[in-house]
Each structure stands twice: as C-alpha cells, then as structure tokens.
Scaffold this active site. Sequence first.
Site, PDB file in Angstrom:
ATOM      1  N   ARG A 166      72.895   5.715  47.352  1.00  0.00           N
ATOM      2  CA  ARG A 166      72.083   4.878  46.344  1.00  0.00           C
ATOM      3  C   ARG A 166      70.614   5.270  46.639  1.00  0.00           C
ATOM      4  O   ARG A 166      70.228   6.122  47.127  1.00  0.00           O
ATOM      5  CB  ARG A 166      72.142   3.584  47.546  1.00  0.00           C
ATOM      6  CG  ARG A 166      73.629   3.175  47.716  1.00  0.00           C
ATOM      7  CD  ARG A 166      73.837   1.396  47.974  1.00  0.00           C
ATOM      8  NE  ARG A 166      75.466   1.255  48.095  1.00  0.00           N
ATOM      9  CZ  ARG A 166      75.921   0.641  47.429  1.00  0.00           C
ATOM     10  NH1 ARG A 166      75.499   0.552  46.137  1.00  0.00           N
ATOM     11  NH2 ARG A 166      77.288   0.285  47.675  1.00  0.00           N
ATOM     12  N   ASP A 224      59.265  11.586  51.631  1.00  0.00           N
ATOM     13  CA  ASP A 224      60.264  12.467  51.564  1.00  0.00           C
ATOM     14  C   ASP A 224      59.647  13.598  52.641  1.00  0.00           C
ATOM     15  O   ASP A 224      58.677  13.719  53.002  1.00  0.00           O
ATOM     16  CB  ASP A 224      60.243  13.218  50.161  1.00  0.00           C
ATOM     17  CG  ASP A 224      60.503  12.091  48.860  1.00  0.00           C
ATOM     18  OD1 ASP A 224      61.531  11.386  49.320  1.00  0.00           O
ATOM     19  OD2 ASP A 224      59.876  12.079  48.081  1.00  0.00           O
TER      20      ASP A 224
END
Lengths: 510, 510
Positions: free
Chosen positions: B213, B274
């Site tokens: 997702r 990230d």
Amino acid sequence: MTDPVTQNDSLPPNCLRLKRLGIETRQEFVIYMRADCPVCRAEGFTVHARVRVAANGNSIIASVHHVLDSLLGPDQASLSESAWLALAAQDGHAVTISHPRPLESLAYVRAKLYGRTLTPSQLTEIISDMVAGRYSDIELAAFVSGCAGQRLDPSEVLGLTRAMIEAGDRLDWDKPMIVDKHCVGGLPGNRTTPIVVPIVAANGLTIPKTSSRAITSPAGTADTMETMAPVDLDLGAMRRVVEQTGGCIVWGGAVHLSPADDMLIRVERALDIDSEGQLVASVLSKKVAAGSTHMVIDMPVGASAKVRSAEDAVRLTASLETVSAAFGLHTRVVVTDGRQPVGRGIGPALEAFDVLAVLRNEASAPADLRARAVELAGAVLELGGVTAPGGGCARATDTLDNGDAWAKFTQICEAQGGLREPPRSTHRLPVLALHAGRIGAIDNRKFAKVAKLAGAPAAPAAGADLHVRLGEEVTRGDPLFTIHAESPGELDYAAQYAAAHGDILVVFDE
Amino acid sequence: MTDPVTQNDSLPPNCLRLKRLGIETRQEFVIYMRADCPVCRAEGFTVHARVRVAANGNSIIASVHHVLDSLLGPDQASLSESAWLALAAQDGHAVTISHPRPLESLAYVRAKLYGRTLTPSQLTEIISDMVAGRYSDIELAAFVSGCAGQRLDPSEVLGLTRAMIEAGDRLDWDKPMIVDKHCVGGLPGNRTTPIVVPIVAANGLTIPKTSSRAITSPAGTADTMETMAPVDLDLGAMRRVVEQTGGCIVWGGAVHLSPADDMLIRVERALDIDSEGQLVASVLSKKVAAGSTHMVIDMPVGASAKVRSAEDAVRLTASLETVSAAFGLHTRVVVTDGRQPVGRGIGPALEAFDVLAVLRNEASAPADLRARAVELAGAVLELGGVTAPGGGCARATDTLDNGDAWAKFTQICEAQGGLREPPRSTHRLPVLALHAGRIGAIDNRKFAKVAKLAGAPAAPAAGADLHVRLGEEVTRGDPLFTIHAESPGELDYAAQYAAAHGDILVVFDE
C-alpha cells in the site's frame, strides 16, 4: 469556560460532544472517537491520524485512538487527561476536529536525518512546534535520533541552545552575579550539588540551582533532593527561597525554563540515548534562561562515565565554552575522575544519606564525595571572586568543618517546604565476592543498571550501596554491594541481572 | 482458551482481571490500568512504562496508560483491541503483569544512532524483537531514523534483508522460474503493474505479484488494485489464483511475507522518510520470500522522483544487484524517465481508470503509461526467455493490442474475488492556469501532496487528475489539474495548499 454549543443544540459539522473517560497518556495528546462517528467517516481519520482539536478558543494536535460503541455515543469524543486539561474541557462541551495544517518543521527533522545541517531559524521552528505540543512521540523520537551522538555541528548546537532558551521563560535576578554549578553526569552517586550549593551560599554568593530528574541514570539531583525537601517549586516560591537564603536546589521543570528540554529528555530516557550537542544545549539553555552569569561544570571522565576519554572531554569542553561565550556566560570546566562511583549510595535516598553524612561532618561520610564537593565549591568561590585563585578549596573546607554549610542547607530545605529524612528500602540483598582478590574495575553503566532495575529513581528508596573501592582487597563471601528495592519483584529483577553479569565489579585474583 | 483463574478465585500477586473497553491503538499494544491498582503500586508502573503481559500461555509487551476509577475496578485491567486479540483474551480472564526482560537489541539500535555498523546477528535480533511486537513506537522510530538516507552500509543492507526474510513466511512455488516486477516508486501515477502482470501471465510466465500500500505516496499498487478487485488474499487464496491464471496482484501484507517491512513502513509513513538501505531490504526481502527467481525493477529518475540523479540510480542499482545476487535472484534494473507523473490520475481510483483505459485499448488511454508498461513487460519477457533480447516490447504490444492482456486481467480479478468498477469522487475542483505559457516543470512531490491532502489513499476516489504534460502550451484559465475528494473538508484543504504553492506546475511565459 463557556461554549457556544450547549447540550441542547444540534452539532455543527466536524463537531463532537465531549465525554470524560479519564485515560492518562501524558505528553502525547490522544482523542478517542468511534470509527463510525460522523467526523471519522467524513474525514477518513484512522487510528494514529494526527488531528487538530479546537474548543474554548484553544486548539491542540492529538493522535486518534478508535473506541467501540460501549464507551462513546456516535456524536461523542473523549480526550486523554493532559489534552482535557490543555483545552480546559468540560463534559458536554463541543469540540471541532479537523485536518491539522502540515508541520513545515518536520521537513527539517527529515533533512537532519538525511545528514543535512539545520539553520538557526529551522531549529527555532522545530522547538517552537515541539513546545506547542504539535509533535507526536514518533516525531520527537526522530528528532532525538537525528541529534544522537555527535550529529549536531557547532552552529547547530548554538542554534538549538538559542531556540530552547527562547521557547521558555527567562529569569532576571536583578543582580550583577549569579553563580551556578552543573555536572554533565554519567557517574553514579556523584551528588555534589546539595553540598556545593550551601557552601557557596554560606559565603555570600547567589546560587539559584535548578536541577533535572534522572535521564538515563538511577537518580538526578532533583530526585535525590526530593527525598530531603520539596523540589517542585514554582518561580515565585523559588525566588522567595533564594531571597531568604541565597540559594535553592529545585527541579527545573517546575519553573518553565527551557520546556523543550524536558520533552527531549523524556524521549532520550525512553531510548536511553545521549546526544553531545543536545547535552550542551540542554545544560546551557537552562543556565542562560535561569539568569546565570558564572558557572562551574563538573565533567567526570572514565571508561564507563558519560565522557569516556580525554579527547571527548576536550571536544565537549570547547563546545560548552564556545556556546557559553555566545551568551555572555563565564564557564569553567573542571575535569574529574570518572572511573568509579562517588560515595556509597546509588539511587535517590541512598545518595541523600551520603550527602547528609558529609554536611553533618559524620565520621562515616564518604571521603571521595566530600573531596569532590570541596573541589567544585572551591572553583565556584574562585570564579565568583570570594577568594583568590588557589584559595577556594580551603574556604570550602572551612565552611563544611565549622557547620556553616549544614546550617545553610537546613535553612534552604526549610525555605523550600521543610527538611525531611529520606525513606529506607523495604527489600535488600547483598551481592558477595565469589573469590578473593583485589577490585580491578567497576562498570559504572552496569552498576547503574542494577540500581535502575531495582526501581530507582521511581522508587526513591531503591538502588544499590557500594561497599568497596577500586584497588581494595576482598575475601570470598565479602559483600561487594547491597541491592535496595521497594518491591520483591524489582529486587529479584536486579538480583537476576547482577547474577548474570559477573563483570559489574571485577575482582582480580592476587 | 481456558484459564486457571476463574471469576471466583482470589487473584495471585501481579494479576488483574480483564475487562474489555474496546479501544483500538493498532500496532503498539496498550494495557489500561488504574494508577492505584495493586500492580502499579507494587511495581511502580507509570504511564508509558513497558510491561510484560501474560495470559493463556501467551505474552506480549505493552505500554501502560492509566485510567481513572470510572472505567476500571481496582483489580481490573484492559487491553487495546490488537493486544486483546494477540493474547486471545476474554472478559474476566486473569493477566499477569511484570517487568519485561530488557531488550538487548535496543543496545544495537543505539549503537546505530551513534554511527556504528551493525552485524547480521544484531540485525536479526532487532527484526526478531520487532516482529514479536516488543518495540514501542518510539523505539521503532529510532531504528527507522538510524537507517534514514544512506546510513546502512552494504553489509548491513544484506544483513537486514536476510533478517527480514527469516522473520516471515517463505513461499515455494515448485517451479523453476517465478518472474516479478517492482517499481522503486516516487513517481505519481506510475501504475504499470496491473498492466505488466496480465501481459506477462498471458505469455505463459508465472508472476505472483505482491504489492504494498502507499508509503509516502497518494496510492500504492495494492490501493489502486483494490478499487478493481479484492487484494487482501491469504496465502491459500493467492496460490489458487496463481494456479488458475499464472498471475495475481495482491497486497503483500496479507500473506505474512517479511512482516517487519510493514512495521517499518508504518513508521516511515508517519515520518515521511526514506532509507536507501531499507528500500533495498524491503523490496528484496519480499521478493526472495515470495519465491521470485527473476525480477525487473523500474527505477524512475528525476529531480523530484524518489531517485533524483543518475549518480543515485547507479548506486542504488549496484546495491539491488549485489544483494539480489547473494540470494540467487536474477535482477534487471530499467532506468526510466521520472521527470513528470505518468498517466493522468493520481490516487487509487483515478489511477485505476488510466490502467483500465490502457488494458481496454481505449482511444483516450494515456500513451505514456502504455509505453512504460510495454517497456517493462518486454524486459520481463526477455529475462524470462519468452522472446530473444530485443523482442520483448513487440510481444508485449501484441498482447495488449489483441486483447489477451485484458482477458487475462479480468480472469485474474475474477479469481481474486471479482472485477469491480473504481469509485468516482463526490467533490471536484479544477486548478486553472493564471497566465498563458508553456508547462516548464512539474514538482512531483508537491503534486503528490495535493492528492494526499485531498484524502488519497485512505479515500480511494480522492486524488488529482493532471490535464497537461511537460512542454505543452496553455492559455490563461486552462485547467491544469482537477482535485478530487470524498469530503468538502479535504477538497478545501488540498485547494488551499494548491493556491499557496504556485510552483506545483510552473508555466513559463512565452
């Protein structure tokens, strides 16, 4: 405390009516809503969503926890107790729940994690959002992680210090000189402050000492002092104590100096991590905000202390001196021996007994604790111009010997709310030498861990009492230290850890 | 499901009786207790304390939230819903609450924050504790922060990948070749997977695709696919789909491959950060665990894509290839243009409409999305030996043109539980060009933020539809993009952000 929407009106969009559930989550505000309530359905608020909650002209950012229909009606919401207080909420009040404005300052936290250097204005924005309660625990943890170790450069340390000062109150004592004393920590039992403050104040200097509670150690000065007198004084009470006595030893968190520091410390404590830059910003933001002009810093250096090598000490000293100078603060760093714990007790009450023995000139007083307190008080007396350089230690010794320091300490404690006797532990267990030999090394961190597992600092009587010093000879079965606890579970737990870690005190064979 | 302590027995020490309150806190388990209950009093458990909770032969680590006496009796405790489930709890059951064993792996998290390199066994211990639910959100955030950016070295990336594989299930397809396709993300609308999978499967290869997702984007492949067919398939259902059709497009989280990945992604999403090493470990742990033998990776490169420069692409490609090789996975990286969004729609349903248009060979199908899907499917067909090198694109084009891809897609959707039409948004607002000129730049990150503020991916019909491409000419008042939302609040919010950020699409004056 009035609200435009009363119990009988119909609710406007994005509004729910408050029902107090009485759940305490502390710093991170939580709002409880049903997943099927009109607001969650309309706005898509899932568990952990960050939302803006407004009522009574105030607003906060809170995290969403969902509840089933047994606790709340479809048009009801609840708040954690700290959020309830922050919004001055009352049962039946309407609250408006909406998407919060994105926090631009989180982009700077990310930039820091990616290795970039933050500007002073970016640090100001981060600290300002944090103090306003806009950071979740996860976001706080990311900032603390980004600053861990030596990750802040000199300009960032200065910027963070300034941001932390500006985010809180500042004290003005209307005096040309305010002296202070601080220890960078990491050495169990190094509880010199309750001895230094009365020595210095008895010699006419003004020393309004604010201290922290334990960060990653078994006791902070505030924890220890609290076993002897109240320390949660507000600013007005603190001023009255200092005016009456020339000094005080209070918990810094109660006077709203550098409020960001306490938020950062809570997360550092949960993660058990230190940051060199945050250490400098933490110490100096509190001292500058407290109005200090002259400060002596005790920096214990040892393999298992917070500062581990002479090289680290030089770097940290330079950082403390540079940032101090930028704020007009005269700082003198005293590097001390950090190879073993100071005094005998580790833990709030156990350390207090050592302090009281020194102040009362008892024969049993730990000589090392007394010597360190004299050295540091001497440095303050010299920095404050009470004696010429070189004469501070003699003056400090006299002040202890003639009872002036004890008289001043009792005067300060009475002014803070009353001198009291520290509590005694209810559960004890001695840890014995498994073989004869000489004490070769003491692992401060593991020894501190024993005290923490025993319940310190939350359990004030808990901790450990050290019976030997480096170089001392022991025979098999001699007690090395005694674990103190307030519950059998915690005693067991500390004992298990001690049994599994035979290198807390290393006994060399002769 | 039986318990030795029944409603009528008196409780042993450190025990409380469960009462279900129905509060959902998701991943971090919470135990609700009164501050004045016998366990908190005896053990000193304050808010946020981490405790071990045992019942029914299971145990978990939970965080303490205190409640007032209105919710629980003095001998009662409650659990958050996820913790209730994990312990197979029932009303009236006794739970034992104790101090948890200290997590040794947290010392490694701290070491990482201090800049040290972790060994494979340290990473295994961290991931194993994490998957067992022993990490608080603050601790998870610290680990994720420690890995941010390029903070993991090659040996750590390999170690983390192996640890993540070992912490979950592994699939064995009993076939010599399992092909796969992955995109490193960061490019809005780059939804090629639902096109590539049917092209590849229609050519006889086996491609059991598990997707994630959204992490920090307005839609992940699983979010988009879910608007067209069910994706929450368990392992048995997934196997049946692949056996019937040669492919599938399901949510990876439902099949317990690399469960640590979902925990890390949740925190990365909350922090919007990230980590290059975590990206490699995340992708490859899922692929190796899924039994893939040959994989094509789409790596979009552009100033505002996840991979921003050719230099970054080279470094990331090397890391992906090195780690792949260590697990016997044949990986081919295809570097693609990441300067602007792909297709028109951004957001789950809006992207699904683009996908359906390409698969159905509609005249309105976005040419760029079709071209990219063909290039990637071609690479998979070549890697899988279906065509000779250089022949893959032509075969992929044929498979789309002759309707085989669409037929395979409907077959896969039916096997997954039924093809369905994506939902349409209820609230829309076009954003217009303020002056005439040529589209000079598109900021992917800000454009994605508009779609997220509009509610994507939680609101599946929400997002944004791009009406122009780089280099195109527009006149004043031309619609640049349309914001889609499912609630007026979210539409307003995205519109306000778009109005405040005029540089999402830069129109150069002619």
